[in-house]
Structure formats: structure tokens, C-alpha cells
Write an enzyme that holds these catalytic residues in place. Structure first.
Site, PDB file in Angstrom:
ATOM      1  CB  ALA A 142      -0.917   0.000   1.216  1.00 58.46           C
ATOM      2  N   GLY A 200       0.815  -5.835   0.591  1.00 58.12           N
ATOM      3  CA  GLY A 200      -0.216  -6.033  -0.426  1.00 58.12           C
ATOM      4  C   GLY A 200       0.337  -6.477  -1.764  1.00 58.12           C
ATOM      5  CD  GLU A 230      -1.973  -9.069   1.981  1.00 57.90           C
ATOM      6  OE1 GLU A 230      -2.622  -9.565   2.905  1.00 57.90           O
ATOM      7  OE2 GLU A 230      -1.919  -7.834   1.785  1.00 57.90           O
ATOM      8  CD  GLU A 245       1.348  -6.791   5.662  1.00 54.17           C
ATOM      9  OE1 GLU A 245       0.863  -6.654   4.531  1.00 54.17           O
ATOM     10  OE2 GLU A 245       2.229  -7.652   5.916  1.00 54.17           O
TER      11      GLU A 245
END
Length: 289
Positions: free
Chosen positions: A96, A141, A144, A165
Site C-alpha cells: 500500500a 499487499g 498478497e 505488517e
């Protein structure tokens, strides 16, 4: 607005492999933050979805996420494999955009997470095989997103691959805890999430996070995509569906589901074409019918 690039789009050469041209699309400030090259003269059956914010290592902004999700809906029956790649070597997706995140309200952050989950779900459930060409950091992300692809190929420039994270006071929020566990098993997933460790390509291969390491992730991804795209499109889709459901079904139910995927293929034009090509000792010309 989504821009589909034509075969004439300028490219930056990477290498020559088996006589095929390997390239990144040229970076341009006029291009969207995510855009789709749906076909080219060099790989007409392979689509490449480029992430195009190299100055931020393709950090996921709201605009990039919107354009990325829209691009996923732009494939057509000519596209038999989809590759996700950065538009420039050295950048895949760093997660992000934290600079943008600091300007967002709580409700905007929540909506971003909903949209990110939706986009990754769409990617995971694409009919065609998908390959992540990781030629730069794949963090948070970004990893992911790669975990939602069928295969992951890491270039040697991908020096950081992981889910950091917990070091930022949160946990993976776009499927990382779930897809990594399904891929690696509980213990390895806990180790990588609890430590927030950034893996080298070699370590990622050892853990099973990626399937290949190579000098150029995109070049290897294209090589795999070309090999896959020689198969019958309907058979590829049926195989992907059957394999994807295998882990969640008991064996007998899985065998029944496999048969349900298999049976409709027997009456397709592509099946008849395959039999004819075998008899005539020629390559089949599949049409996806």
C-alpha cells in the site's frame, strides 16, 4: 480510463530466449498507473497487466487499484494466460502507498481494503492461468497480490519478498494470512508473518513462496505463458478450476468435481481438433470452442 496497448507500443528489451523477444513496456507519464497489453506480435495469446508507478516501487494507490481492477475485466477469449508485472525492472509492488494512507480517513481506509480484497479476489478467480513476474520488491499487499496468482516467478532483483505488517502494528489485510497458510502450511506461514521477515529470492524459493528464480522474472513468466497457451483454452480453465477446488474438498468429492469439469470437454470443437491433429501429426489449432 483504461488504455489497452497495441502491438506497436514501444518496449525496452530484456533478453532473447528461444528466439522470442522479451520486453518491458516503456514507462511513460501519459500511461495509467495500471494498464493492460492484451496482445502483441511476439506473444499474441498472452496478456500482460503492468503496474506503472515505478517511482514508488508500484505502491498501491487508490488510482492504481481502480485501474488494476478494471484491467482484469478487459481480457477476451484470445488471452489464454495473464501475467502481472511491473512496468520497469526493479519494481513489482511494495504494498500500500503509505504516504497516501496518511491522508485518508478511517472510512476511506476501510473502503480501500474492501476494494483491494475485491480486486485480489477477481485476480484469484480469473478463468485463465495467472503468473506474477516479480522483478522487484513484493511486500505486504504486493505479495498478497502475487499470492493470488497461480504461479510466482522471482527475478534476482526481487531482493525483498514478505509480509512486514506486524512490524507496522497491523496484520496482512488482503488475504496474506489465508493464502500464505494454504500455500506453505500453518507453521511456515506463522513464522513469516510473526517475524515480518523480508526474504531473498533464494529464500522465497526454499520456503515455497515462489516457484522459480531467474535473472528476469518477466522473461521466465513469458516462457511459461507461451508453453501454457499452446493448450486448449477450455481445458486450461477446467484444469484450473478442478485444481483450485482440490484443497477444500474430500477426495471422493474432489474426484466427482474433477469428472464434472472433465465431461463437458469431450464434446468441444477443441477436443475434436486435438484428435484430428494427433492423427494427422500436426499441431492443433485451438479456438476455445
Amino acid at each position: 480510463m483504461i488504455r489497452l496497448l497495441s502491438p506497436s507500443t514501444r518496449r525496452v528489451s530484456l533478453s532473447l530466449t528461444r528466439g522470442s523477444f522479451r520486453s518491458y513496456a516503456s514507462v511513460s507519464p501519459n500511461l495509467p498507473q495500471a494498464y493492460l497489453e492484451r496482445e502483441s506480435a511476439h506473444w499474441p495469446k498472452v496478456a500482460i497487466l503492468y503496474l506503472n508507478r515505478p517511482e514508488t516501487k508500484n505502491a498501491i494507490s487508490r488510482q492504481l487499484l481502480k485501474e488494476f481492477h478494471e484491467c482484469l475485466g478487459q481480457l477476451d477469449k484470445r488471452n489464454r494466460v495473464l501475467i502481472i508485472s511491473g512496468s520497469k525492472p526493479g519494481a513489482f509492488c511494495a504494498g500500500a502507498d503509505l504516504a497516501e494512507r496518511r491522508t485518508m480517513s478511517t472510512s476511506e481506509v476501510n473502503q480501500f481494503l474492501v476494494d483491494l480484497r475485491s480486486a485480489i479476489h477477481t485476480l484469484e478467480n480469473m478463468d485463465v492461468p495467472t503468473i506474477a513476474a516479480i522483478d522487484g520488491p513484493a511486500l505486504g499487499g504486493g505479495l498478497e497480490l502475487a499470492l493470488a496468482c497461480d504461479l510466482r516467478v522471482a527475478g534476482r532483483q526481487a531482493t525483498k519478498i514478505g509480509l512486514p505488517e506486524t512490524k507496522l502494528g497491523i496484520i496482512p489485510g488482503a488475504g496474506g494470512t489465508q493464502r500464505l497458510t494454504r500455500l506453505l502450511g500453518v507453521s511456515k506461514a506463522k513464522e513469516l508473518v510473526f517475524t515480518g521477515r523480508a526474504l531473498s529470492p533464494e529464500q522465497a524459493l526454499s520456503y515455497g513462496v515462489v516457484d522459480y528464480i531467474t535473472d528476469s522474472g518477466l522473461s521466465k513468466a513469458l516462457e511459461l505463458a507461451e508453453e501454457m497457451s499452446s493448450g486448449a483454452p477450455l481445458a486450461l480453465r477446467a484444469a484450473k478450476l478442478a485444481i483450485s477446488r482440490a484443497a477444500e474438498l474430500p477426495l471422493e468429492a474432489g474426484l466427482d468435481f474433477e469428472r464434472a469439469c472433465y465431461q463437458p470437454l469431450l464434446s468441444t470443437k477443441d477436443r475434436l481438433e486435438a484428435l484430428s491433429a494427433f492423427q494427422m501429426k500436426r499441431k492443433p489449432n485451438f479456438t476455445g470452442e
